[in-house]
Design a protein around this motif. Structure first.
Motif, mmCIF file in Angstrom:
data_model
loop_
_atom_site.group_PDB
_atom_site.id
_atom_site.type_symbol
_atom_site.label_atom_id
_atom_site.label_comp_id
_atom_site.label_asym_id
_atom_site.label_seq_id
_atom_site.Cartn_x
_atom_site.Cartn_y
_atom_site.Cartn_z
ATOM 1 N N ILE A 1 0.854 -1.199 0.000
ATOM 2 C CA ILE A 1 0.000 0.000 0.000
ATOM 3 C C ILE A 1 0.888 1.246 0.000
ATOM 4 O O ILE A 1 1.889 1.331 0.711
ATOM 5 C CB ILE A 1 -0.921 0.004 1.236
ATOM 6 C CG1 ILE A 1 -1.839 -1.232 1.212
ATOM 7 C CG2 ILE A 1 -1.759 1.269 1.290
ATOM 8 C CD1 ILE A 1 -2.656 -1.413 2.463
ATOM 9 N N ASN A 2 0.508 2.222 -0.806
ATOM 10 C CA ASN A 2 1.227 3.504 -0.911
ATOM 11 C C ASN A 2 2.662 3.350 -1.426
ATOM 12 O O ASN A 2 3.536 4.163 -1.102
ATOM 13 C CB ASN A 2 1.238 4.237 0.443
ATOM 14 C CG ASN A 2 -0.162 4.533 0.956
ATOM 15 O OD1 ASN A 2 -1.049 4.861 0.167
ATOM 16 N ND2 ASN A 2 -0.362 4.417 2.262
ATOM 17 N N SER A 3 2.905 2.292 -2.214
ATOM 18 C CA SER A 3 4.239 2.146 -2.805
ATOM 19 C C SER A 3 4.493 3.261 -3.805
ATOM 20 O O SER A 3 3.584 3.665 -4.546
ATOM 21 C CB SER A 3 4.350 0.801 -3.548
ATOM 22 O OG SER A 3 4.379 -0.258 -2.643
ATOM 23 N N PRO A 4 5.726 3.799 -3.859
ATOM 24 C CA PRO A 4 6.040 4.803 -4.881
ATOM 25 C C PRO A 4 5.997 4.174 -6.274
ATOM 26 O O PRO A 4 6.074 2.952 -6.410
ATOM 27 C CB PRO A 4 7.458 5.248 -4.515
ATOM 28 C CG PRO A 4 8.025 4.114 -3.702
ATOM 29 C CD PRO A 4 6.872 3.515 -2.980
ATOM 30 N N GLN A 5 5.891 5.002 -7.298
ATOM 31 C CA GLN A 5 5.721 4.514 -8.660
ATOM 32 C C GLN A 5 6.839 3.574 -9.095
ATOM 33 O O GLN A 5 6.605 2.580 -9.775
ATOM 34 C CB GLN A 5 5.648 5.707 -9.633
ATOM 35 C CG GLN A 5 5.408 5.327 -11.086
ATOM 36 C CD GLN A 5 4.081 4.596 -11.293
ATOM 37 O OE1 GLN A 5 3.105 4.887 -10.610
ATOM 38 N NE2 GLN A 5 4.058 3.651 -12.226
ATOM 39 N N GLU A 6 8.075 3.864 -8.658
ATOM 40 C CA GLU A 6 9.205 3.034 -9.104
ATOM 41 C C GLU A 6 9.207 1.645 -8.473
ATOM 42 O O GLU A 6 10.011 0.794 -8.841
ATOM 43 C CB GLU A 6 10.540 3.736 -8.815
ATOM 44 C CG GLU A 6 10.875 3.932 -7.343
ATOM 45 C CD GLU A 6 10.379 5.284 -6.824
ATOM 46 O OE1 GLU A 6 10.902 5.737 -5.786
ATOM 47 O OE2 GLU A 6 9.483 5.885 -7.457
#
Length: 638
Positions: free
Chosen positions: A71-76
């Motif tokens: 959850i809420n992982s950055p795009q990369e």
């Protein structure tokens, strides 16, 4: 370089080997070759690859799959995938979905014939000591999601542990035809070659004129391998003859030549042997419950324990393929590791002081000598009656006055004898440590005899009810289930259907190993009460709906029976559906009734039983899958 298959810059996540180690994410230059996947540091300004940071040999990869983003992982970090090998999961993040798919497809293609592929995996990350998907707190815990085998990643684990073949198992038949052809002969092991030098692990006294004597630790040259169980060989004096191939090991390979290695020994058997020897620092090396892994079992009288205790240490491997027990001491081979720890405890409760060996008891041979199929009844001595079975009396006796055997005296009119005799020639070639070995038959007189390996602890059902001297441990019960699953997985691979799998049709040897017996014999029964599902002798309590209603036998009906056998093990031999008669069982099982969870079985064990009892036969697992699942459960307990 020209041999590089794929190259890409990915983000790599640290493996977080301890709960306290911080997570970090670093860009690495990944390179895929025919042998391994390696990752390097690199100079982002110059776009050049720098020093090697780590690698994974492709042959050690057990699974390649996507990972659901947190959850809420950055795009990369949205496009993660995992490479699972001995050390655990290697987490990699791709910049795009297309690149991730390209690497997963190529990796799956390259490892599809690995011999230790997984059946289930964890779709989410391991973070801070817990699997996010299923909340299990053991990093080695088996996966919680079944792999999609249709996606180019078919598991081809060969259950004969030390064979090097990558050849996939033959397909499992979905249904037995009305006129069943003889099954194919077991394939010859491809990992050995004519001309190789082998060393005898055991003494062997010739039992037929064509046999060659073996002397322990002496070398022999293999001349012919046309029979998969008996090889023609020459000794150092030039004498030639046939030898049982499971009595020798290739001279330059394997652990079998070392006295400290105990092949086919489980944890309970190791503890019993070490406690009997009763020496502080007594040790042995055995196969782990997980195929291809090894465990050091060590007896210690330290720590204030008056009777002593056993400790078990799994031998681990680094990413570079080195072996270790203590993280700071790595070795290129297991013998080097053992030699070091014979002089240094290095984190264990004791150094390895005394070798404890089980080499005194040789394995069973496929037949009583090369080419011996028809046994002369005058060579048999009857000693005592063991019981009365479906086909008649079973007796314990000796062959040629020295070899222990069990003799089934077939009651006339109970068996379709001619059909059985024809197939017995094929059945003799089936050899597995969890099958009771058929030695031969006596067909020149009536009644005919079936001569098999003798197992001193008798029937598993009786052993469960009376033979366990103390309350069995979780490990011991699971080991019995593992034995049966591996014997049945071998039968499954040879396209054999048992038709009457139950605790009463398994036997227990002097070491506590469980072996399946009477496989395929029910096809030759002539008793209408047995062959009809309406008959009182029919194994209704072990049969699935498709057998009860349509007499539709397959390997999947054996799976159902295995689930009931597990229930017998975990109730210590109670009668399934004990309050119902056969008619009530047929009606209620067809309507969805299933056996309750035994008190000794936890939810994981009961889930295995429940998978065996799925309504649709095709939804049930294979024995290969069940053997892997039980292996994983045992590995968690070690």
């Amino acid at each position: 370089m020209s041999d590089n298959i794929l190259e890409e810059i990915f983000i790599k996540r640290s493996q977080q080997k301890k709960k306290t180690s911080p997570l970090n994410y670093k860009e690495r230059w990944f390179v895929l070759t025919q042998e391994k996947i390696a990752y390097y540091d690199f100079d982002s300004d110059k776009g050049k690859r720098k020093g090697l940071k780590g690698s994974v040999d492709l042959e050690k990869i057990r699974c390649v799959e996507t990972v659901q983003p947190e959850i809420n992982s950055p795009q990369e970090r949205m496009y993660a995938f995992q490479i699972i090998y001995d050390e655990g999961p290697l987490y990699i993040f791709s910049k795009t979905e297309d690149v991730r798919a390209q690497w997963i497809k190529k990796l799956k293609e390259m490892v599809r014939f690995n011999k230790d592929l997984m059946q289930k995996y964890h779709p989410c990350f391991w973070v801070d000591g817990v699997w996010l998907c299923c909340q299990q707190e053991v990093k080695q815990a088996m996966g919680c999601k079944v792999l999609d085998n249709k996606n180019g990643f078919t598991s081809n684990l060969h259950l004969s542990r030390r064979r090097g073949s990558r050849k996939p198992l033959p397909p499992t038949p979905t249904e037995e035809k009305a006129v069943r052809p003889l099954p194919p002969q077991p394939p010859e092991a491809p990992s050995h070659s004519v001309g190789m030098t082998v060393i005898a692990e055991y003494n062997y006294t010739p039992m037929s004129p064509q046999d060659l004597e073996l002397r322990k630790d002496e070398e022999y040259t293999v001349l012919e391998m046309s029979d998969q169980n008996w090889w023609k060989a020459r000794d150092k004096n030039g004498k030639e003859g046939y030898i049982p191939c499971n009595y020798v090991v290739e001279a330059e390979h394997g652990l079998e030549k070392f006295d400290w290695y105990s092949k086919n020994m489980n944890r309970s058997q190791a503890e019993k042997l070490l406690k009997t020897e009763n020496k502080d620092g007594g040790f042995l090396i055995r196969d782990s419950s997980k195929a291809g892994k090894y465990t050091v079992s060590l007896f210690t009288k330290g720590g204030g324990e008056t009777s002593g205790s056993c400790r078990h240490y799994n031998i681990c491997t680094t990413a570079q393929g080195q072996f270790y027990l203590a993280e700071k001491h790595h070795f290129s081979s297991i013998p080097e590791l053992i030699n070091y720890h014979q002089h240094n405890a290095a984190g264990m409760v004791s150094r390895l002081k005394y070798i404890v060996s089980n080499r005194a008891r040789p394995p069973s041979t496929a037949g009583l000598g090369y080419g011996v199929w028809e046994i002369d009844p005058h060579c048999l001595t009857f000693i005592k009656e063991l019981g009365n079975g479906q086909f008649g009396v079973v007796k314990y006796g000796k062959w040629q006055g020295q070899h222990d055997v069990a003799i089934k005296m077939i009651k006339e009119g109970s068996m379709s004898e001619d059909d059985f005799i024809e197939e017995a020639k094929i059945m003799m070639k089936l050899r597995h440590e969890n099958l009771v070995q058929l030695y031969g038959v006596c067909t020149k007189q009536r009644p005919i005899y079936i001569v098999t390996e003798f197992l001193s602890n008798g029937c598993l059902l009786t052993y469960l009810r009376e033979g366990l001297k103390q309350h069995p441990t979780t490990v011991h019960l699971l080991e019995m289930c593992k034995d049966v699953s591996e014997g049945m997985a071998y039968l499954e691979s040879q396209q054999y259907i048992h038709r009457d799998l139950a605790a009463r049709n398994c036997l227990v040897d002097g070491n506590g190993t469980v072996k399946v017996t009477d496989f395929g014999l029910s096809r030759y029964v002539l008793d209408d009460e047995y062959t009809s599902s309406a008959g009182s002798k029919f194994p209704v309590r072990w049969s699935p709906p498709e057998v009860l209603l349509y007499c539709k036998f397959s390997s999947k009906s054996d799976i159902w029976a295995y689930g009931v056998l597990l229930w017998e093990v975990y109730t210590l031999g109670r009668l399934p559906y004990e309050r119902l008669n056969n008619t009530e069982i047929v009606d209620q099982v067809s309507r969805g009734l299933r056996l309750y969870r035994p008190q000794l079985a936890n939810e994981k064990v009961y889930s295995i039983m429940s998978r065996c009892w799925l309504e649709k036969a095709d939804d049930r697992p294979t024995f290969q899958e069940l053997a892997l699942t039980v292996q994983d459960l045992l590995y968690e307990l070690q």
